[in-house]
Design a protein around this motif. Structure first.
Motif, mmCIF file in Angstrom:
data_model
loop_
_atom_site.group_PDB
_atom_site.id
_atom_site.type_symbol
_atom_site.label_atom_id
_atom_site.label_comp_id
_atom_site.label_asym_id
_atom_site.label_seq_id
_atom_site.Cartn_x
_atom_site.Cartn_y
_atom_site.Cartn_z
ATOM 1 N N ARG A 65 33.948 31.066 36.780
ATOM 2 C CA ARG A 65 33.525 31.072 38.180
ATOM 3 C C ARG A 65 32.628 32.269 38.441
ATOM 4 N NH1 ARG A 65 37.177 33.010 41.547
ATOM 5 N NH2 ARG A 65 38.825 32.098 40.270
ATOM 6 N N GLU A 66 32.937 33.370 37.786
ATOM 7 C CA GLU A 66 32.156 34.607 37.808
ATOM 8 C C GLU A 66 32.089 35.169 36.394
ATOM 9 O OE1 GLU A 66 30.540 36.015 40.191
ATOM 10 O OE2 GLU A 66 31.356 35.224 42.049
ATOM 11 N N PRO A 67 30.989 35.756 35.955
ATOM 12 C CA PRO A 67 29.719 35.887 36.681
ATOM 13 C C PRO A 67 28.777 34.699 36.491
ATOM 14 C CG PRO A 67 29.607 37.118 34.646
ATOM 15 C CD PRO A 67 30.994 36.534 34.713
ATOM 16 N N GLU A 68 29.008 33.885 35.420
ATOM 17 C CA GLU A 68 28.098 32.792 35.117
ATOM 18 C C GLU A 68 28.777 31.476 35.473
ATOM 19 O OE1 GLU A 68 25.396 31.028 31.424
ATOM 20 O OE2 GLU A 68 26.541 32.876 31.168
ATOM 21 N N GLU A 69 28.635 31.081 36.714
ATOM 22 C CA GLU A 69 29.334 29.901 37.207
ATOM 23 C C GLU A 69 29.042 28.680 36.340
ATOM 24 O OE1 GLU A 69 29.488 26.969 41.150
ATOM 25 O OE2 GLU A 69 28.417 28.883 41.237
ATOM 26 N N GLY A 70 30.124 28.021 35.895
ATOM 27 C CA GLY A 70 29.988 26.792 35.128
ATOM 28 C C GLY A 70 29.929 26.966 33.630
ATOM 29 N N LEU A 102 41.561 46.065 26.797
ATOM 30 C CA LEU A 102 42.109 45.471 28.016
ATOM 31 C C LEU A 102 42.312 46.560 29.059
ATOM 32 C CD1 LEU A 102 44.828 43.183 26.377
ATOM 33 C CD2 LEU A 102 42.750 42.389 27.525
ATOM 34 N N ILE A 103 42.040 46.225 30.302
ATOM 35 C CA ILE A 103 42.190 47.206 31.381
ATOM 36 C C ILE A 103 43.585 47.054 31.970
ATOM 37 C CG2 ILE A 103 41.334 47.940 33.647
ATOM 38 C CD1 ILE A 103 38.549 47.176 32.710
ATOM 39 N N LEU A 104 44.393 48.093 31.794
ATOM 40 C CA LEU A 104 45.818 48.068 32.115
ATOM 41 C C LEU A 104 46.161 49.307 32.921
ATOM 42 C CD1 LEU A 104 46.938 47.321 28.443
ATOM 43 C CD2 LEU A 104 46.439 45.631 30.213
ATOM 44 N N THR A 105 46.246 49.172 34.220
ATOM 45 C CA THR A 105 46.463 50.366 35.046
ATOM 46 C C THR A 105 47.600 50.222 36.037
ATOM 47 O OG1 THR A 105 44.849 49.564 36.675
ATOM 48 C CG2 THR A 105 44.027 50.995 34.916
ATOM 49 N N ASP A 106 48.261 49.068 36.107
ATOM 50 C CA ASP A 106 49.173 48.853 37.224
ATOM 51 C C ASP A 106 50.394 48.047 36.799
ATOM 52 O OD1 ASP A 106 50.268 48.683 39.744
ATOM 53 O OD2 ASP A 106 48.390 48.147 40.725
ATOM 54 N N LEU A 107 51.579 48.592 37.068
ATOM 55 C CA LEU A 107 52.835 47.897 36.793
ATOM 56 C C LEU A 107 53.607 47.550 38.057
ATOM 57 C CD1 LEU A 107 54.269 49.720 33.629
ATOM 58 C CD2 LEU A 107 54.018 47.253 33.923
ATOM 59 N N ASP A 110 53.345 43.055 43.107
ATOM 60 C CA ASP A 110 52.203 42.691 43.947
ATOM 61 C C ASP A 110 51.039 43.662 43.739
ATOM 62 O OD1 ASP A 110 53.539 40.473 44.930
ATOM 63 O OD2 ASP A 110 54.368 41.552 46.630
ATOM 64 N N TYR A 111 50.771 43.935 42.467
ATOM 65 C CA TYR A 111 49.712 44.855 42.070
ATOM 66 C C TYR A 111 48.334 44.334 42.502
ATOM 67 C CZ TYR A 111 48.852 41.534 38.245
ATOM 68 O OH TYR A 111 48.560 40.413 37.519
ATOM 69 N N ASN A 112 47.352 45.202 42.431
ATOM 70 C CA ASN A 112 45.972 44.824 42.734
ATOM 71 C C ASN A 112 45.439 43.995 41.571
ATOM 72 O OD1 ASN A 112 43.255 44.561 43.261
ATOM 73 N ND2 ASN A 112 42.866 46.744 43.568
ATOM 74 N N THR A 113 45.468 42.696 41.714
ATOM 75 C CA THR A 113 45.145 41.804 40.601
ATOM 76 C C THR A 113 43.682 41.877 40.192
ATOM 77 O OG1 THR A 113 44.755 39.958 42.126
ATOM 78 C CG2 THR A 113 46.994 40.233 41.258
ATOM 79 N N ARG A 114 42.807 42.329 41.056
ATOM 80 C CA ARG A 114 41.381 42.386 40.727
ATOM 81 C C ARG A 114 41.007 43.618 39.915
ATOM 82 N NH1 ARG A 114 38.357 38.590 43.013
ATOM 83 N NH2 ARG A 114 39.262 37.322 44.658
ATOM 84 N N SER A 115 41.945 44.550 39.771
ATOM 85 C CA SER A 115 41.623 45.796 39.082
ATOM 86 C C SER A 115 41.980 45.783 37.604
ATOM 87 C CB SER A 115 42.338 46.969 39.767
ATOM 88 O OG SER A 115 43.745 46.864 39.597
ATOM 89 N N VAL A 116 42.662 44.733 37.134
ATOM 90 C CA VAL A 116 43.140 44.695 35.752
ATOM 91 C C VAL A 116 42.958 43.288 35.181
ATOM 92 C CG1 VAL A 116 44.841 46.524 36.110
ATOM 93 C CG2 VAL A 116 45.496 44.146 36.496
ATOM 94 N N ASP A 117 43.125 43.170 33.876
ATOM 95 C CA ASP A 117 43.186 41.855 33.257
ATOM 96 C C ASP A 117 44.415 41.118 33.774
ATOM 97 O OD1 ASP A 117 41.315 41.526 30.506
ATOM 98 O OD2 ASP A 117 41.525 43.558 31.287
ATOM 99 N N ARG A 205 37.089 43.845 32.097
ATOM 100 C CA ARG A 205 35.962 44.637 31.576
ATOM 101 C C ARG A 205 34.668 43.837 31.576
ATOM 102 N NH1 ARG A 205 38.411 43.029 26.887
ATOM 103 N NH2 ARG A 205 37.032 42.201 25.245
ATOM 104 N N LEU A 206 34.756 42.494 31.550
ATOM 105 C CA LEU A 206 33.568 41.647 31.627
ATOM 106 C C LEU A 206 33.281 41.204 33.058
ATOM 107 C CD1 LEU A 206 34.174 39.313 28.532
ATOM 108 C CD2 LEU A 206 32.848 41.437 28.641
ATOM 109 N N ASN A 207 34.143 41.631 33.996
ATOM 110 C CA ASN A 207 34.043 41.162 35.381
ATOM 111 C C ASN A 207 33.970 39.636 35.426
ATOM 112 O OD1 ASN A 207 34.101 43.705 36.713
ATOM 113 N ND2 ASN A 207 31.972 44.042 36.125
#
Length: 240
Positions: A65-70, A102-107, A110-117, A205-207
């Protein structure tokens, strides 16, 4: 990991690689996943070593869906579903050639799901194509859950259900194993159950965000009118 499971593919037509060629009105109709009833005790340990995981069909071929839709996801995800009288089980393998990055910053809950894998499952248990439950985790096993209404126009992150998950990082990606009690969600009291279902994979990391049943960029995975379907026989715990 690819050597552990035999190749079991759903009998669906392949989706096209570009957004211009995807008909979002009908693409979800090809995304059908049968759940496999298990008589085994499934241990939620992030190791998909029970025999019944090998028997379950695979949901894969996620679409960006992001960044290259489809476009196909850079790293694919494989999902299998089992169930018994009490639980719906998900076995997830998220492929990644660089698991050390892998980006791993939150345990936190209801963590910020957009900030990590992350990986999420969305369940439209009444198959009304409007409302759903979401259960989400990351490679550290953090939990986020909530209820979505009117296809994501409202989302209640304060809803906390009882469910279990264990994640594990491996050499070619990461694994998540879920157990969602049927009593945690509500659904119709029918002998044959058809639910709406979709899966979200976020590679931070690939957004990149990808879905199993493809979703246009302007929406999110809570757009359950575009979700695939999950079929299972009614468990013992159900809502009339």
């Amino acid at each position: 990991m690819r050597d552990i499971f035999p190749v079991i593919f759903l009998l669906v037509s392949p989706l096209f690689a570009s957004a211009q060629e995807i008909d979002y009105r009908t693409a979800h109709l090809e995304r059908k996943l049968p759940a496999v009833r298990t008589e085994q005790a499934i241990v939620i340990d992030g190791v998909l070593d029970e025999d019944d995981w090998r028997k379950a069909p695979v949901a894969n071929k996620f679409i960006q869906r992001e960044p290259e839709e489809g476009a196909p996801a850079t790293y694919d995800t494989e999902v299998r579903i089992l169930y018994d009288d009490e639980y719906l089980y998900l076995g997830v393998f998220a492929f990644d050639d660089e698991p050390e990055n892998l980006i791993l910053t939150d345990l936190t809950r209801d963590y910020n799901t957009r900030s990590v894998d992350s990986f999420a499952v969305v369940l439209d248990t009444f198959h009304d194509r409007r409302n759903s439950y979401m259960f989400q985790t990351n490679p550290l096993g953090a939990k986020m859950d909530g209820q979505s209404f009117n296809e994501g126009q409202a989302f209640d992150v304060n809803w906390d259900g009882v469910w279990y998950v264990k994640s594990r990082i491996v050499e070619d990606g990461w694994v998540a194993e879920f157990a969602i009690p049927f009593k945690t969600v509500k659904f119709r009291g029918l002998d044959e159950q058809t639910w709406g279902i979709n899966f979200l994979r976020r590679n931070r990391r690939l957004n990149e965000e990808s879905d199993w049943a493809p979703i246009p960029r302007i929406f999110t995975t809570t757009r359950v009118s575009l979700a695939g379907t999950l079929d299972l026989v009614a468990p013992a715990t159900r809502v009339a």
